[in-house]
Enzyme design. Structure first.
Site, PDB file in Angstrom:
ATOM      1  N   THR A   1       0.793  -1.318  -0.069  1.00 29.85           N
ATOM      2  CA  THR A   1       0.094  -0.067  -0.064  1.00 29.85           C
ATOM      3  C   THR A   1       0.987   1.096  -0.003  1.00 29.85           C
ATOM      4  O   THR A   1       2.091   1.258   0.774  1.00 29.85           O
ATOM      5  CB  THR A   1      -1.089  -0.209   1.135  1.00 29.85           C
ATOM      6  OG1 THR A   1      -1.841   1.172   0.943  1.00 29.85           O
ATOM      7  CG2 THR A   1      -0.546  -0.142   2.441  1.00 29.85           C
ATOM      8  N   GLU A   2       0.646   2.090  -0.956  1.00 32.80           N
ATOM      9  CA  GLU A   2       1.388   3.216  -1.172  1.00 32.80           C
ATOM     10  C   GLU A   2       1.967   4.245  -0.051  1.00 32.80           C
ATOM     11  O   GLU A   2       2.738   5.034  -0.230  1.00 32.80           O
ATOM     12  CB  GLU A   2       1.165   3.731  -2.456  1.00 32.80           C
ATOM     13  CG  GLU A   2       0.089   4.709  -2.534  1.00 32.80           C
ATOM     14  CD  GLU A   2      -1.226   3.730  -3.068  1.00 32.80           C
ATOM     15  OE1 GLU A   2      -0.989   2.394  -2.997  1.00 32.80           O
ATOM     16  OE2 GLU A   2      -2.189   4.314  -3.697  1.00 32.80           O
ATOM     17  N   ASN A   3       1.011   4.279   0.888  1.00 31.81           N
ATOM     18  CA  ASN A   3       1.183   4.754   2.136  1.00 31.81           C
ATOM     19  C   ASN A   3       2.241   4.332   3.009  1.00 31.81           C
ATOM     20  O   ASN A   3       2.341   4.821   4.439  1.00 31.81           O
ATOM     21  CB  ASN A   3       0.004   5.440   2.667  1.00 31.81           C
ATOM     22  CG  ASN A   3      -0.969   4.011   3.245  1.00 31.81           C
ATOM     23  OD1 ASN A   3      -1.074   3.114   2.460  1.00 31.81           O
ATOM     24  ND2 ASN A   3      -1.350   3.936   4.290  1.00 31.81           N
TER      25      ASN A   3
END
Lengths: 218, 250, 250, 218
Positions: free
Chosen positions: D47-49
């Site tokens: 997840t890009e966060n």
């Protein structure tokens, strides 16, 4: 004329570094400065191979090959230290986060150009390491050097004849004869050691020097 | 099950072809993948381009690889050292190509490769020989030179421990080039003291996530550690001190 | 002695002038410096440029700052959310300027500012409206657009703990923009649950070294933690669950 | 003609993701794919966060506001997870380290252009988030979508009329009618569900389609 010892010069530089500064001491003679940082004051040393909060050399027998400085000497890590990788470490420098960097020099020009990585001798094997990153890598770039070469030539010059490390990057030059600031108008003598005079330094360097010896300390 | 661990260093370096670009981590002894370099020497690949901070010391490791004429070109920041006689000889004889890169530009170019950056403007080196011929630009009053990514086919990395997913933890300044090189190579090979069970590395402390790692090999604990604790008794190269009374085997 | 800790959030945000550019960390509630934002609202600075991933939610925090007309411009990747009515209204009324940046370009531009990179070529956004008017270049067969650093005068960061040198540790995905924003601001202000003694953070686990941090303020432990351990009992905003029987104060 | 449910489509996509893949499931419908990844196989979700090794939603009462996905939903972290900051996370994507990314779409062109962030409606407030980074952020970019809009228009188009998210970035489109590969010569029908035929799909899309339904599975 008076020349002060390398140790005294290291102490002189150390006296100019305020508590709380983040400092990189380069390789070689500048690392001596660490020995003269005021007792009980917290000054945080950076080594570009990935450590902030570098401490002194370890006790004999406690050398840790994983914990070295940029000169590949054994060091220690203080309480409050932090490790990081090379890209982060050089980002720290390039990004202007260090307060002070102390470097050696072959030559410094009156415009603040620094030559300290290559004498340009034919056949010499070039090697730059972190020199160019260090040269631009601090708010204040201090040079620690003898004023004269072994053959008596001034290392402060009108223009560098050796290959440059960085352009207009030097803030101040601490030599065994005197301390010079790089100003828009050339070198200013900030402090002359012992019997050195601005006139005498002009003769040694062949440069027109500004007399700032009576200027307020910052 | 994902299992990136391999049985031995020979398996770890298998498939590196002639002509490959190989990044080798480490700064001094710290983070140097000693056993992987020895395995690469054994493995036989030649015509290599090597990316490392230095160009070998003494007659072992990278210097031994150079001595066997297996390296066509080296990209590094500091080839000349007191004991870099192997490189020095090859260079003077015109038998090796050198691309000299300021250390921070080297690290950043490697990072750029890993992070998909096409090129970047750096202030380091501007006005020096090492920026000659490069594109320059003044941005916000400061002059910069354009630098391009450095990619590799393989990276050889030395670290402390890893799990079978390839999550890697380093030790102290041995971290140095490891994380950026791991990200910039098609195949990243990591040697560690120990492979630990999945889940035993706190996710907050993973420095190189497994996504960057292809093969992991355990080479045993380094001499200055015992059960993960520092015990010392070695010199900077990790060799036993004369008076330490240890057996002196590698 | 270096002591970057300050007594309270009002002291922490003191001196932020009108017209300042202020980065605010966080992605959702994770890493959001809630108490610092509230202190900035109280402090009164206006004509601000805000850098954040979003443009405020509901009527609290950043949205409350916007509602008081204290923000001239916002640089973010995702202003439009189900509860971003404050921003939506201002934007439609032409009362706030928006610079929309793809999230990865936003993070990389902030990193570039911290790392002294003058500009960089990114593939993200190429061929879209958001790269229109930007310099394009084909490098190695791929097309890139040139992006410039985003700097700030101040950064407000939310983290787990810090020491008096300003070494910071985050928690889970609350790390998000904190490390890059801390590096890109002239003055970086970090709120933490707890200030811990110097030396109690393992140097291997420091995520933002103190060199990037100017002020640290403790705001007390977040409701979903107890003595550093996760205890839950909250919703995504950190508010107590209806049936949890807790007191419901902020 | 036959359309398969969103759940069946998620399962169909999941079946194409090999063990050991690093996968980003975007926001919205694509996150359903996580529910159908084969039991006992290890597929690592990004997840890009800032997380690799994302696990399923937590038990009730165990929501952790510090642990969320890019859609700002509560998630968990598996054994073997790793946290990192935003620049590192998007570097991972931009650098081509993810194997698969699954995204929604408003339109996909026969050249693989993706439009999924804006309908370009006048007065709409623009918001892009990580859409453009995701579009270029994986070795294979899969789109998960209904073939037709609510008004019956094909989402597969000759050229996108909506603002682009990325150019030539889509590898394959999974729709409720069929699976399409993006090829140099346009869309190829890889699999037609139920009674769908290449001819029927041509009619629905108004595009010339390549029949690859008898091609070898890769």
């Amino acid at each position: 004329m008076t020349t002060i010892s390398r140790k005294d010069l290291a102490a002189r530089i150390a006296a100019d570094i305020p508590e709380g500064s983040y400092v990189n001491l380069g390789i070689g003679a500048p690392t001596l400065v660490a020995n003269y940082l005021p007792e009980g004051q917290e000054i945080i040393l950076h080594t570009e191979n990935g450590l902030l909060g570098m401490g002194p050399a370890p006790e004999p027998g406690r050398v840790d090959p994983d914990l070295i400085n940029a000169g590949k000497q054994a060091v220690t890590a203080l309480a409050g230290a932090a490790y990081f990788h090379h890209a982060d470490s050089f980002g720290m420098m390039r990004g202007g986060h260090l307060d002070v960097c102390v470097l050696g020099a072959f030559q410094v020009s009156q415009h603040g150009d620094l030559a300290n990585w290559s004498t340009g001798a034919p056949g010499a094997i070039p090697a730059v390491g972190g020199a160019m990153d260090l040269a631009i890598g601090a708010k204040s770039v201090y040079v620690m050097t003898d004023l004269l070469t072994k053959t008596g030539d001034s290392k402060l010059v009108a223009a560098c004849s050796y290959p440059l490390t960085g352009v207009g990057c030097v803030t101040r030059v601490y030599t065994d004869h005197a301390v010079f600031d790089v100003t828009a108008d050339g070198f200013a003598v900030r402090e002359a050691f012992g019997d050195n005079t601005v006139a005498g330094l002009q003769e040694l360097t062949g440069l027109t020097l500004i007399d700032a010896t009576s200027a307020e300390e910052d | 099950m994902i299992d990136k661990t391999v049985a031995d260093v020979a398996t770890a370096v298998a498939g590196i072809p002639d002509g490959a670009t190989v990044m080798i981590g480490g700064f001094g002894r710290a983070g140097q993948p000693v056993e992987l370099i020895d395995a690469l020497i054994e493995q036989g690949a030649g015509d290599l381009t090597i990316v490392n901070n230095n160009a070998g010391n003494g007659d072992v490791g990278l210097a031994a690889l150079l001595a066997r004429k297996r390296v066509r070109k080296i990209i590094c920041s500091f080839p000349r050292q007191v004991d870099s006689w192997v490189f020095d000889g090859l260079y003077r004889a015109g038998e090796i190509e050198l691309e000299l890169v300021p250390q921070g530009n080297l690290a950043e170019r490697i990072r750029a490769a890993g992070a998909g950056i096409g090129a970047f403007f750096t202030p380091t080196g501007v006005g020096t020989q090492l920026a000659e011929g490069k594109e320059h630009r003044t941005i916000d009053g400061r002059e910069y030179a354009l630098e391009y990514p450095i990619r590799a086919d393989f990276a050889l990395i030395g670290a402390l421990k890893a799990d079978r997913w390839g999550n890697v933890v380093y030790r102290e300044t041995a971290r140095n080039f490891g994380p950026v090189m791991a990200s910039a190579a098609t195949t990243t090979i990591v040697q560690v003291d120990e492979i630990v069970p999945l889940g035993s590395i706190d996710p907050e402390t993973v420095i190189t996530p497994g996504i960057f790692v292809d093969r992991v090999v355990a080479v045993g604990e380094r001499r200055w550690l015992d059960g993960g604790a520092f015990v010392g008794g070695v010199d900077l190269e990790g060799e036993p001190l004369q008076d330490a009374g240890t057996e002196g085997t590698r």
